[in-house]
Motif scaffolding. Structure first.
Motif, PDB file in Angstrom:
ATOM      1  N   GLY A  92       0.798  -1.231   0.000  1.00 37.42           N
ATOM      2  CA  GLY A  92       0.000   0.000   0.000  1.00 37.42           C
ATOM      3  C   GLY A  92       0.823   1.269   0.000  1.00 37.42           C
ATOM      4  N   SER A  93       1.980   1.247  -0.669  1.00 35.82           N
ATOM      5  CA  SER A  93       2.841   2.441  -0.667  1.00 35.82           C
ATOM      6  C   SER A  93       2.250   3.582  -1.495  1.00 35.82           C
ATOM      7  CB  SER A  93       4.221   2.096  -1.232  1.00 35.82           C
ATOM      8  OG  SER A  93       4.152   1.906  -2.635  1.00 35.82           O
ATOM      9  N   MET A  94       1.328   3.263  -2.372  1.00 33.85           N
ATOM     10  CA  MET A  94       0.648   4.233  -3.234  1.00 33.85           C
ATOM     11  C   MET A  94       1.575   4.881  -4.255  1.00 33.85           C
ATOM     12  SD  MET A  94      -2.011   5.906  -0.520  1.00 33.85           S
ATOM     13  CE  MET A  94      -0.958   5.892   0.903  1.00 33.85           C
ATOM     14  N   ALA A  95       2.739   4.287  -4.467  1.00 32.20           N
ATOM     15  CA  ALA A  95       3.640   4.780  -5.512  1.00 32.20           C
ATOM     16  C   ALA A  95       2.977   4.629  -6.874  1.00 32.20           C
ATOM     17  CB  ALA A  95       4.946   3.996  -5.483  1.00 32.20           C
ATOM     18  N   CYS A  96       2.210   3.555  -7.054  1.00 32.79           N
ATOM     19  CA  CYS A  96       1.532   3.323  -8.333  1.00 32.79           C
ATOM     20  C   CYS A  96       0.560   4.453  -8.655  1.00 32.79           C
ATOM     21  CB  CYS A  96       0.780   1.990  -8.291  1.00 32.79           C
ATOM     22  SG  CYS A  96      -0.270   1.797  -6.841  1.00 32.79           S
ATOM     23  N   MET A  97      -0.113   4.928  -7.600  1.00 32.16           N
ATOM     24  CA  MET A  97      -1.100   5.988  -7.817  1.00 32.16           C
ATOM     25  C   MET A  97      -0.418   7.293  -8.219  1.00 32.16           C
ATOM     26  SD  MET A  97      -3.327   4.894  -4.535  1.00 32.16           S
ATOM     27  CE  MET A  97      -4.455   6.235  -4.489  1.00 32.16           C
ATOM     28  N   SER A  98       0.756   7.541  -7.642  1.00 34.00           N
ATOM     29  CA  SER A  98       1.479   8.753  -8.008  1.00 34.00           C
ATOM     30  C   SER A  98       2.077   8.647  -9.401  1.00 34.00           C
ATOM     31  CB  SER A  98       2.623   9.005  -7.018  1.00 34.00           C
ATOM     32  OG  SER A  98       2.098   9.258  -5.752  1.00 34.00           O
ATOM     33  N   ALA A  99       2.445   7.429  -9.788  1.00 34.66           N
ATOM     34  CA  ALA A  99       3.148   7.264 -11.062  1.00 34.66           C
ATOM     35  C   ALA A  99       2.206   7.166 -12.249  1.00 34.66           C
ATOM     36  CB  ALA A  99       4.017   6.010 -11.003  1.00 34.66           C
ATOM     37  N   CYS A 100       0.980   6.697 -12.025  1.00 39.59           N
ATOM     38  CA  CYS A 100       0.069   6.446 -13.156  1.00 39.59           C
ATOM     39  C   CYS A 100      -0.513   7.760 -13.684  1.00 39.59           C
ATOM     40  CB  CYS A 100      -1.064   5.533 -12.724  1.00 39.59           C
ATOM     41  SG  CYS A 100      -2.277   5.280 -14.039  1.00 39.59           S
ATOM     42  N   PRO A 101      -0.219   8.134 -14.912  1.00 42.91           N
ATOM     43  CA  PRO A 101      -0.754   9.401 -15.437  1.00 42.91           C
ATOM     44  C   PRO A 101      -2.255   9.356 -15.674  1.00 42.91           C
ATOM     45  CG  PRO A 101       0.588   8.283 -17.101  1.00 42.91           C
ATOM     46  CD  PRO A 101       0.646   7.440 -15.864  1.00 42.91           C
ATOM     47  N   TYR A 102      -2.832   8.165 -15.600  1.00 47.69           N
ATOM     48  CA  TYR A 102      -4.287   8.026 -15.790  1.00 47.69           C
ATOM     49  C   TYR A 102      -5.002   7.932 -14.447  1.00 47.69           C
ATOM     50  CZ  TYR A 102      -1.929   6.751 -20.050  1.00 47.69           C
ATOM     51  OH  TYR A 102      -1.075   6.765 -21.125  1.00 47.69           O
ATOM     52  N   TYR A 103      -4.241   7.994 -13.347  1.00 44.78           N
ATOM     53  CA  TYR A 103      -4.771   7.966 -11.984  1.00 44.78           C
ATOM     54  C   TYR A 103      -5.706   6.771 -11.801  1.00 44.78           C
ATOM     55  CZ  TYR A 103      -5.562  10.403  -7.526  1.00 44.78           C
ATOM     56  OH  TYR A 103      -5.580  10.761  -6.209  1.00 44.78           O
ATOM     57  N   VAL A 104      -5.234   5.617 -12.211  1.00 45.21           N
ATOM     58  CA  VAL A 104      -6.083   4.432 -12.262  1.00 45.21           C
ATOM     59  C   VAL A 104      -6.107   3.608 -10.962  1.00 45.21           C
ATOM     60  CG1 VAL A 104      -6.107   2.119 -13.296  1.00 45.21           C
ATOM     61  CG2 VAL A 104      -6.264   4.127 -14.751  1.00 45.21           C
ATOM     62  N   PRO A 105      -4.955   3.278 -10.361  1.00 45.71           N
ATOM     63  CA  PRO A 105      -5.016   2.378  -9.202  1.00 45.71           C
ATOM     64  C   PRO A 105      -5.741   3.003  -8.005  1.00 45.71           C
ATOM     65  CG  PRO A 105      -2.777   2.527 -10.064  1.00 45.71           C
ATOM     66  CD  PRO A 105      -3.567   3.620 -10.701  1.00 45.71           C
ATOM     67  N   TYR A 106      -6.372   2.154  -7.247  1.00 43.89           N
ATOM     68  CA  TYR A 106      -7.010   2.547  -5.994  1.00 43.89           C
ATOM     69  C   TYR A 106      -6.331   1.801  -4.857  1.00 43.89           C
ATOM     70  CZ  TYR A 106     -11.211   4.263  -8.429  1.00 43.89           C
ATOM     71  OH  TYR A 106     -12.096   4.952  -9.202  1.00 43.89           O
ATOM     72  N   ARG A 107      -6.471   2.334  -3.652  1.00 40.47           N
ATOM     73  CA  ARG A 107      -6.128   1.525  -2.477  1.00 40.47           C
ATOM     74  C   ARG A 107      -7.365   1.441  -1.603  1.00 40.47           C
ATOM     75  NH1 ARG A 107      -1.828   2.825   2.254  1.00 40.47           N
ATOM     76  NH2 ARG A 107      -3.694   3.388   3.385  1.00 40.47           N
ATOM     77  N   TRP A 108      -7.754   0.219  -1.310  1.00 40.10           N
ATOM     78  CA  TRP A 108      -8.953   0.000  -0.504  1.00 40.10           C
ATOM     79  C   TRP A 108      -8.549  -0.198   0.942  1.00 40.10           C
ATOM     80  CZ3 TRP A 108     -11.076  -5.039   1.283  1.00 40.10           C
ATOM     81  CH2 TRP A 108     -12.327  -4.893   1.864  1.00 40.10           C
ATOM     82  N   ASP A 109      -9.122   0.655   1.829  1.00 37.93           N
ATOM     83  CA  ASP A 109      -8.774   0.565   3.249  1.00 37.93           C
ATOM     84  C   ASP A 109      -9.883  -0.064   4.074  1.00 37.93           C
ATOM     85  OD1 ASP A 109      -6.374   1.665   2.675  1.00 37.93           O
ATOM     86  OD2 ASP A 109      -6.855   3.688   3.331  1.00 37.93           O
ATOM     87  N   GLY A 110     -10.704  -0.879   3.458  1.00 38.04           N
ATOM     88  CA  GLY A 110     -11.812  -1.505   4.186  1.00 38.04           C
ATOM     89  C   GLY A 110     -13.049  -0.636   4.135  1.00 38.04           C
ATOM     90  N   GLY A 111     -13.992  -0.909   4.989  1.00 38.57           N
ATOM     91  CA  GLY A 111     -15.219  -0.121   5.014  1.00 38.57           C
ATOM     92  C   GLY A 111     -16.432  -0.980   4.705  1.00 38.57           C
ATOM     93  N   GLU A 112     -17.576  -0.314   4.680  1.00 40.99           N
ATOM     94  CA  GLU A 112     -18.853  -1.018   4.526  1.00 40.99           C
ATOM     95  C   GLU A 112     -19.034  -1.567   3.128  1.00 40.99           C
ATOM     96  OE1 GLU A 112     -21.767   1.872   5.480  1.00 40.99           O
ATOM     97  OE2 GLU A 112     -21.572   1.569   7.643  1.00 40.99           O
ATOM     98  N   GLY A 113     -19.991  -2.486   3.021  1.00 40.03           N
ATOM     99  CA  GLY A 113     -20.408  -2.959   1.712  1.00 40.03           C
ATOM    100  C   GLY A 113     -21.464  -2.025   1.145  1.00 40.03           C
ATOM    101  N   TYR A 114     -22.062  -2.412   0.046  1.00 41.91           N
ATOM    102  CA  TYR A 114     -23.053  -1.542  -0.596  1.00 41.91           C
ATOM    103  C   TYR A 114     -24.331  -1.396   0.213  1.00 41.91           C
ATOM    104  CZ  TYR A 114     -20.601  -0.405  -4.816  1.00 41.91           C
ATOM    105  OH  TYR A 114     -19.717   0.137  -5.700  1.00 41.91           O
TER     106      TYR A 114
END
Lengths: 215, 333
Positions: A92-114
């Motif tokens: 979960g370093s989020m380097a991918c999110m900083s590097a992707c010019p399309y801002y594609v990756p997400y990091r999921w930190d848990g939470g409720e369902g739908y």
């Protein structure tokens, strides 16, 4: 060697979001996570205003910046060009999110369902595949590709705006469309060589004099 | 398409207020527009500031001890403070990264071939370990270890520390500038700027430590060597910041949006008051008066120099935070 790629026909997309729903149903992504998105833009002013739609997801670049930036090697590029996330290796370093010019990756930190805290049986099954605190993104439905089936988003598109195919096969649907229509690769100037072509109108060739070697 | 700047700023600012359970574009509407990065917050800024300043501090301590400018006690206390700062900044980073990083942090070393995060983790881990090793002879009962000060082993160890400290100072900017996705970070000026600020942070922290360990006399002795360099570095950093912002203001559109967010948008107070006035103008005036011999050596002068040092450190932190918070992605299509 196979290299999978998508085409998105911007003239055909009507913004129905069925690809978004199909992706969610196929992969059971957590709430607020959208591997497939249809971005909208309003252009012009009344009475000439219009809304354009741009389906967006991971472009499975040939030179993926996310793979290069990931410190753990969790982002893996298959031989057929599909880039996927090994969630076991991701910290979960989020380097991918900083590097992707399309801002594609997400990091999921848990939470409720739908439907609140209580997960539905479907969500329980699907969520087992997602690690809390790890990155995730579109994986080109590689489980379907390996079975010879199209990705869920492509299969669900009612307007035939989404297509996929092998870039190395001259007769694949992607190459046929690229010969028929003008096309662009998003943010190609960054050298990522994305596996995505937006089709923008009749007549083959790239727009803006770009030389991707395809006619 | 015309850029509606006030609306864009309002939207980007409102993006910061929410704290979703998802890092990414989860809470954004599906619109094709500029997006500000929201996944790295003040804790990453503190890591870049704390570890950078700590690297600058240890670099100066080793150098000034070799030049016999710094008292042994001050250098030793400074090294402990620097080590504590580096560890605190790592705690902030891993708190931000979450539970997976906390228990699998060593995974970060797996991809040094292409990943700057991986390289940085290696550098900071080695630097922290080296500092612990350097400090061991100062622990009661371990004075006999063969790498104390003025020994061959100690000198070799300190030379390696210097190299790694330089490496980390450069890394704190290189890691951001290596990504083309965010135009405001993707410039060779950023590593230069961050390296300058890391040195400056070390230089600003040193007089504060000297004041605690040796009082005014120690500050005066140290200041004779240090203040002219501090002044030069403050002016150099001011120039580098000016070149950086000016370069970005004349760059591609996402970079221009970032500059506007910084100098006219939500980060304007941080930039103008924190970075420019508190971090540069005020210290430059005070240190220039000291170097010019106008201030003398009374208590008021010491208070002013403490204010200048503290202002420099605060400005250095605010700069890192502001640069992170105005990182803007261009439209993905």
């Amino acid at each position: 060697m196979v290299r999978w790629a998508f085409t998105v026909d911007l003239e055909r997309c009507v913004g129905c979001q069925s690809c978004v729903i199909a992706c969610k149903a196929e992969n059971g992504t957590p709430r607020n996570i959208h591997w497939m998105k249809v971005l909208e833009r309003e252009e012009g002013e009344f009475p000439y205003a219009k809304r354009t739609f741009s389906p967006t997801r991971c472009n499975h670049c040939a030179n993926p910046p996310c793979v290069q930036a990931c410190p753990t090697g969790a982002f893996v590029q298959r031989k057929d060009g599909v880039v996927w996330v090994n969630q076991e290796a991701c910290i979960g370093s989020m380097a991918c999110m900083s590097a992707c010019p399309y801002y594609v990756p997400y990091r999921w930190d848990g939470g409720e369902g739908y439907f609140g805290q209580q997960l539905t049986p479907y969500e329980e099954v699907k969520m087992r595949g997602f690690k809390r605190g790890a990155a995730q993104k579109c994986h080109f439905c590689y489980h379907r590709l390996d079975e010879g089936r199209p990705p869920a988003c492509v299969e669900s598109c009612p307007a035939d705006a989404l297509n996929y195919g092998d870039l190395e096969d001259p007769e694949s649907a992607v190459n046929v469309l690229l010969r028929q229509k003008k096309h662009i690769q998003p943010r190609a100037e960054l050298g990522t060589n994305p596996g995505l072509y937006y089709l923008t109108g009749k007549g083959g060739g790239t727009i803006g004099g770009g030389g991707d070697g395809r006619r | 398409m015309a850029l509606d700047l006030p609306a864009l700023m309002e939207r980007l600012w409102s993006d910061w207020r929410g704290k979703p359970k998802v890092k990414g574009l989860a809470d954004a509407k599906f619109i094709l527009d500029y997006q500000v990065q929201r996944h790295w917050d003040w804790r990453v800024a503190f890591y870049l500031f704390g570890a950078g300043t700590s690297a600058g501090l240890i670099f100066l301590e080793v150098l000034l001890r070799w030049l016999d400018v710094l008292e042994k006690t001050t250098a030793l206390v400074g090294m402990w403070i620097g080590l504590t700062l580096a560890l605190l900044s790592l705690v902030a980073l891993f708190d931000h990264l979450g539970p997976r990083a906390r228990w699998r942090f060593w995974y970060a070393i797996r991809n040094p071939r292409t990943s700057w995060i991986s390289r940085g983790f290696f550098i900071v881990a080695v630097l922290v370990l080296l500092r612990i090793v350097v400090l061991l002879p100062s622990v009661p009962g371990l004075g006999g270890l063969p790498w104390g000060e003025d020994t061959v082993g100690g000198n070799v160890l300190r030379a390696v520390v210097l190299l790694f400290a330089l490496g980390f100072m450069a890394y704190s900017g290189l890691v951001l500038s290596s990504w083309a996705a965010i135009a405001f970070w993707n410039t060779p000026m950023l590593p230069v700027l961050y390296m300058g600020y890391s040195f400056l942070g070390g230089m600003a922290a040193l007089p504060l430590i000297a004041l605690v360990t040796g009082g005014s006399a120690e500050v005066e002795t140290l200041g004779g060597t240090l203040w002219p360099w501090v002044l030069g570095l403050l002016l150099g950093n001011g120039l580098a910041l000016l070149l950086y912002v000016w370069g970005m203001a004349t760059g591609i559109r996402p970079a221009r949006v970032s500059v506007r967010l910084m100098v006219r948008g939500p980060q304007r107070w941080n930039f103008w008051v924190g970075v420019a006035v508190l971090g540069l103008v005020l210290p430059i005036v005070i240190v220039a008066l000291e170097v010019g011999g106008v201030m003398g050596s009374d208590a008021v002068a010491n208070v002013l120099l403490v204010i200048a040092s503290a202002g420099t450190l605060v400005g250095g932190y605010i700069l890192r935070e502001a640069v992170l918070k105005v990182g803007v992605y261009g439209p993905p299509v």
